[in-house]
Write a protein that holds these residues in place. Structure first.
Motif, PDB file in Angstrom:
ATOM      1  N   THR A   1      37.989  54.094  58.980  1.00 37.20           N
ATOM      2  CA  THR A   1      37.513  53.613  57.690  1.00 37.20           C
ATOM      3  C   THR A   1      38.625  53.833  56.671  1.00 37.20           C
ATOM      4  N   VAL A   2      38.982  52.769  55.948  1.00 36.71           N
ATOM      5  CA  VAL A   2      40.104  52.814  55.013  1.00 36.71           C
ATOM      6  C   VAL A   2      39.617  52.412  53.618  1.00 36.71           C
ATOM      7  N   PRO A   3      39.301  53.392  52.760  1.00 34.33           N
ATOM      8  CA  PRO A   3      38.951  53.069  51.379  1.00 34.33           C
ATOM      9  C   PRO A   3      40.222  52.898  50.542  1.00 34.33           C
ATOM     10  N   LEU A   4      40.248  51.845  49.743  1.00 34.23           N
ATOM     11  CA  LEU A   4      41.423  51.536  48.920  1.00 34.23           C
ATOM     12  C   LEU A   4      41.052  51.474  47.445  1.00 34.23           C
ATOM     13  N   ASP A   5      42.021  51.766  46.611  1.00 36.11           N
ATOM     14  CA  ASP A   5      41.929  51.558  45.165  1.00 36.11           C
ATOM     15  C   ASP A   5      43.065  50.609  44.804  1.00 36.11           C
ATOM     16  N   VAL A   6      42.712  49.391  44.442  1.00 35.39           N
ATOM     17  CA  VAL A   6      43.706  48.401  44.032  1.00 35.39           C
ATOM     18  C   VAL A   6      43.768  48.442  42.511  1.00 35.39           C
ATOM     19  N   HIS A   7      44.868  48.968  41.990  1.00 33.71           N
ATOM     20  CA  HIS A   7      45.067  49.056  40.544  1.00 33.71           C
ATOM     21  C   HIS A   7      45.632  47.729  40.039  1.00 33.71           C
ATOM     22  N   PHE A   8      45.161  47.307  38.884  1.00 31.51           N
ATOM     23  CA  PHE A   8      45.747  46.141  38.226  1.00 31.51           C
ATOM     24  C   PHE A   8      46.188  46.549  36.836  1.00 31.51           C
ATOM     25  N   PHE A   9      47.466  46.312  36.548  1.00 30.67           N
ATOM     26  CA  PHE A   9      48.044  46.590  35.238  1.00 30.67           C
ATOM     27  C   PHE A   9      48.289  45.245  34.555  1.00 30.67           C
ATOM     28  N   PRO A  10      47.537  44.921  33.493  1.00 31.89           N
ATOM     29  CA  PRO A  10      47.710  43.626  32.834  1.00 31.89           C
ATOM     30  C   PRO A  10      48.998  43.581  32.020  1.00 31.89           C
ATOM     31  N   ALA A  11      49.416  42.368  31.700  1.00 28.04           N
ATOM     32  CA  ALA A  11      50.627  42.189  30.885  1.00 28.04           C
ATOM     33  C   ALA A  11      50.454  42.830  29.516  1.00 28.04           C
ATOM     34  N   ASP A  12      49.262  42.676  28.937  1.00 30.55           N
ATOM     35  CA  ASP A  12      48.941  43.304  27.656  1.00 30.55           C
ATOM     36  C   ASP A  12      48.031  44.487  27.953  1.00 30.55           C
ATOM     37  N   GLY A  13      48.520  45.696  27.797  1.00 31.26           N
ATOM     38  CA  GLY A  13      47.842  46.921  28.203  1.00 31.26           C
ATOM     39  C   GLY A  13      46.374  47.055  27.871  1.00 31.26           C
ATOM     40  N   GLY A  14      45.910  46.525  26.754  1.00 30.28           N
ATOM     41  CA  GLY A  14      44.515  46.706  26.381  1.00 30.28           C
ATOM     42  C   GLY A  14      43.650  45.483  26.569  1.00 30.28           C
ATOM     43  N   ASP A  15      44.051  44.541  27.409  1.00 30.05           N
ATOM     44  CA  ASP A  15      43.333  43.279  27.562  1.00 30.05           C
ATOM     45  C   ASP A  15      42.180  43.422  28.555  1.00 30.05           C
ATOM     46  N   ASN A  16      41.025  43.890  28.059  1.00 26.52           N
ATOM     47  CA  ASN A  16      39.858  44.058  28.919  1.00 26.52           C
ATOM     48  C   ASN A  16      39.363  42.737  29.486  1.00 26.52           C
ATOM     49  N   ASP A  17      39.485  41.649  28.726  1.00 25.43           N
ATOM     50  CA  ASP A  17      39.070  40.323  29.209  1.00 25.43           C
ATOM     51  C   ASP A  17      39.826  39.965  30.487  1.00 25.43           C
ATOM     52  N   GLU A  18      41.137  40.118  30.454  1.00 22.53           N
ATOM     53  CA  GLU A  18      41.949  39.793  31.629  1.00 22.53           C
ATOM     54  C   GLU A  18      41.583  40.694  32.806  1.00 22.53           C
ATOM     55  N   MET A  19      41.378  41.982  32.545  1.00 18.85           N
ATOM     56  CA  MET A  19      41.046  42.898  33.634  1.00 18.85           C
ATOM     57  C   MET A  19      39.692  42.550  34.260  1.00 18.85           C
ATOM     58  N   MET A  20      38.714  42.159  33.449  1.00 19.85           N
ATOM     59  CA  MET A  20      37.408  41.790  34.006  1.00 19.85           C
ATOM     60  C   MET A  20      37.493  40.482  34.785  1.00 19.85           C
ATOM     61  N   ARG A  21      38.306  39.527  34.315  1.00 18.82           N
ATOM     62  CA  ARG A  21      38.490  38.280  35.067  1.00 18.82           C
ATOM     63  C   ARG A  21      39.141  38.563  36.427  1.00 18.82           C
ATOM     64  N   VAL A  22      40.165  39.413  36.416  1.00 15.55           N
ATOM     65  CA  VAL A  22      40.827  39.772  37.674  1.00 15.55           C
ATOM     66  C   VAL A  22      39.852  40.512  38.586  1.00 15.55           C
ATOM     67  N   GLY A  23      39.088  41.452  38.033  1.00 17.74           N
ATOM     68  CA  GLY A  23      38.099  42.185  38.834  1.00 17.74           C
ATOM     69  C   GLY A  23      37.107  41.256  39.496  1.00 17.74           C
ATOM     70  N   ASP A  24      36.605  40.264  38.752  1.00 20.44           N
ATOM     71  CA  ASP A  24      35.663  39.302  39.324  1.00 20.44           C
ATOM     72  C   ASP A  24      36.306  38.475  40.439  1.00 20.44           C
ATOM     73  N   ARG A  25      37.576  38.093  40.258  1.00 23.63           N
ATOM     74  CA  ARG A  25      38.275  37.324  41.302  1.00 23.63           C
ATOM     75  C   ARG A  25      38.511  38.157  42.552  1.00 23.63           C
ATOM     76  N   LEU A  26      38.724  39.452  42.366  1.00 22.92           N
ATOM     77  CA  LEU A  26      39.001  40.312  43.519  1.00 22.92           C
ATOM     78  C   LEU A  26      37.800  40.435  44.453  1.00 22.92           C
ATOM     79  N   PHE A  27      36.573  40.303  43.930  1.00 23.19           N
ATOM     80  CA  PHE A  27      35.402  40.363  44.801  1.00 23.19           C
ATOM     81  C   PHE A  27      35.488  39.317  45.912  1.00 23.19           C
ATOM     82  N   SER A  28      35.814  38.084  45.554  1.00 21.12           N
ATOM     83  CA  SER A  28      35.895  37.041  46.583  1.00 21.12           C
ATOM     84  C   SER A  28      37.225  37.093  47.326  1.00 21.12           C
TER      85      SER A  28
END
Length: 122
Positions: free
Chosen positions: A57-84
């Motif tokens: 069993t291999v649990p992973l943490d995939v970190h995403f660092f956005p271009a603009d450090g505080g861009d929660n919108d971008e991070m949530m869009r990326v998070g949603d894309r990562l599910f699929s």
């Protein structure tokens, strides 16, 4: 097997997000080129089965660092894309694995996407 899973995730991230996002699999000593991903194995473990079989069993943490450090919108869009994107990965040898226990959270302006891959080995 952990390195193969990380390679499969890396290939899938590149396929999904393209060359505009750097993907790191090892510690970065000086500066990240953002936007980027960093793939970290949390605590892989083996479970013995009958005979020589075992489950890894291999649990992973995939970190995403956005271009603009505080861009929660971008991070949530990326998070949603990562599910699929990370539901199914193919490792370099060609085997396909399904991710489970997927979730994400944002901490200190970094998206943390958690996913676990499991497989039976002989």
């Amino acid at each position: 097997m952990v390195n193969e899973i990380i390679s499969g995730v890396s290939m899938k991230l590149n396929e999904t997000f393209g060359d505009g996002h750097q993907i790191y699999k090892n510690d970065v000593r000086q500066g990240l080129t953002e936007p980027c991903f960093f793939i970290a194995a949390l605590s892989p473990y083996h479970t013995p089965y009958l005979g020589r079989r075992r489950k890894i069993t291999v649990p992973l943490d995939v970190h995403f660092f956005p271009a603009d450090g505080g861009d929660n919108d971008e991070m949530m869009r990326v998070g949603d894309r990562l599910f699929s994107a990370l539901e199914f990965i193919t490792i370099p040898e060609g085997d396909c694995f399904r991710g489970h226990k997927m979730r994400y959270e944002i901490q200190d302006n970094v998206l943390h996407f958690f996913v676990t891959y499991s497989m039976i080995l002989n």
